[in-house]
Design an enzyme around this catalytic site. Structure first.
Site, short mmCIF file in Angstrom:
data_model
loop_
_atom_site.label_atom_id
_atom_site.label_comp_id
_atom_site.label_asym_id
_atom_site.label_seq_id
_atom_site.Cartn_x
_atom_site.Cartn_y
_atom_site.Cartn_z
N ARG A 122 0.85 -1.18 0.00
CA ARG A 122 0.00 0.00 0.00
C ARG A 122 0.89 1.24 0.00
NH1 ARG A 122 -1.95 -3.58 3.97
NH2 ARG A 122 -4.06 -4.41 3.55
N LYS A 146 -1.39 -2.55 8.16
CA LYS A 146 -2.54 -2.09 8.93
C LYS A 146 -2.55 -2.76 10.30
CE LYS A 146 -5.79 -0.84 5.27
NZ LYS A 146 -7.13 -1.10 4.68
N HIS A 216 -2.91 2.42 -5.68
CA HIS A 216 -3.72 1.22 -5.51
C HIS A 216 -3.92 0.48 -6.83
CE1 HIS A 216 -5.28 -0.31 -1.78
NE2 HIS A 216 -6.31 -0.84 -2.39
N ARG A 219 -1.11 -1.78 -7.18
CA ARG A 219 -1.33 -2.91 -6.27
C ARG A 219 -2.32 -3.91 -6.89
NH1 ARG A 219 -1.44 -4.34 -0.60
NH2 ARG A 219 -3.53 -4.80 0.19
N HIS A 242 -3.86 -8.88 3.35
CA HIS A 242 -5.28 -8.86 3.65
C HIS A 242 -5.58 -9.70 4.88
CE1 HIS A 242 -6.66 -7.75 -0.71
NE2 HIS A 242 -6.38 -6.70 0.01
N TYR A 251 -10.48 -10.12 -6.93
CA TYR A 251 -9.58 -10.28 -8.07
C TYR A 251 -9.92 -11.49 -8.91
CZ TYR A 251 -6.81 -6.75 -5.70
OH TYR A 251 -6.41 -5.60 -5.11
#
Length: 275
Positions: A122, A146, A216, A219, A242, A251
């Site tokens: 990210r 994150k 993004h 990514r 994730h 995806y």
């Protein structure tokens, strides 16, 4: 203005169906939804907006005593369509990589592209990479993701070449403030997320590509190309950082479309020849 138009459209529908706005029921609303979807061909988001406005309108009518209840509170809008992630094709990425020059800023910009695409990090993770987080011998980077969760990402030969060039030249020439972070701005400070987005916008202006660009999107390209080349979903999930596999599953829609395209273009009996 759209709120007013939505109310007027609803009243036109009621008049067409000989219905009173003070005396409609749940079934009437179901048919109204069908009208919006099938006759008006409205998108789910547009229908949801219209229902939200009418829900507020009937709340007012109920509060003022014109109707006994807000009938729109009984019905939910359609599920919003999931936007499929946009990504770059391989040839488009090559054009992006080829516009960066060999100045300190150009070396940095090429590395930004290579790392965003080559690792799938990210933009917030990218700008926080410190030189000490990089292991040149194993071509890996310690990423703080994150929720302050750490993960290791790896990078390939192209990214490695760009990184070594930048560290040996451009980084030293930009690092007038003795920063520990990898990506620096023209003044020697740490580049911001907004700064990275600006860099990407300037890069794509130098190409022939008629596309918007964002960190993004690179990514998304990373994840899509991995799946197109046969990588399994769990591995892609781990590489992207994730928490849930559900975030990665979007995806599969993109890659399924790609598989269909390859199938119909490549398989002899996929379609009949026009004769």
């Amino acid at each position: 203005m759209s709120y007013k138009n939505d109310i007027e459209e609803f009243f036109e529908y009621l008049e067409r169906e000989s219905l009173s706005f003070l005396d409609i029921n749940y079934d009437d609303l179901r048919f109204y939804l069908m009208y919006l979807k099938e006759e008006k061909n409205d998108s789910n988001s547009s229908i949801d907006r219209k229902l939200s406005g009418l829900r507020g309108f009937y709340k007012f009518l109920a509060n003022e005593g014109y109707v006994s209840k807000n009938v729109f509170s009984l019905i939910n809008g359609p599920k919003k369509e999931k936007k499929l992630p946009r990504y770059f094709e391989y040839n488009e990425l090559e054009e992006l990589f080829n516009v960066c020059d060999d100045t300190p800023m150009g070396q940095r910009d090429l590395l930004i592209l290579e790392m965003l695409y080559g690792t799938g990090v990210r933009v917030g993770e990218l700008v926080n990479i410190k030189v000490k987080d990089i292991d040149l011998s194993t071509k890996s980077i310690l990423i703080l993701g994150k929720g302050n969760k750490e993960r290791i990402v790896t990078y390939g030969e192209y990214c490695s070449d760009a990184l070594i060039t930048y560290l040996n030249d451009g980084y030293h020439r930009l690092n007038i403030k003795n920063e520990e972070y990898l990506f620096l701005n023209k003044n020697g400070g740490v580049i911001t997320e907004r700064g990275v987005r600006y860099v990407l916008e300037q890069i794509i202006k130098k190409t022939s590509l008629n596309k918007n660009i964002s960190p993004h999107m690179l990514r998304h390209s990373f994840a899509t190309h991995l799946l197109n080349e046969g990588c399994d979903l769990i591995t892609v999930q781990k590489l992207l950082g994730h928490e849930s596999i559900k975030a990665t599953q979007i995806y599969t829609h993109v890659t399924t479309d790609r598989l269909k395209e390859v199938y119909y273009n490549s398989f002899p009996r996929a379609k009949k020849d026009d004769k």
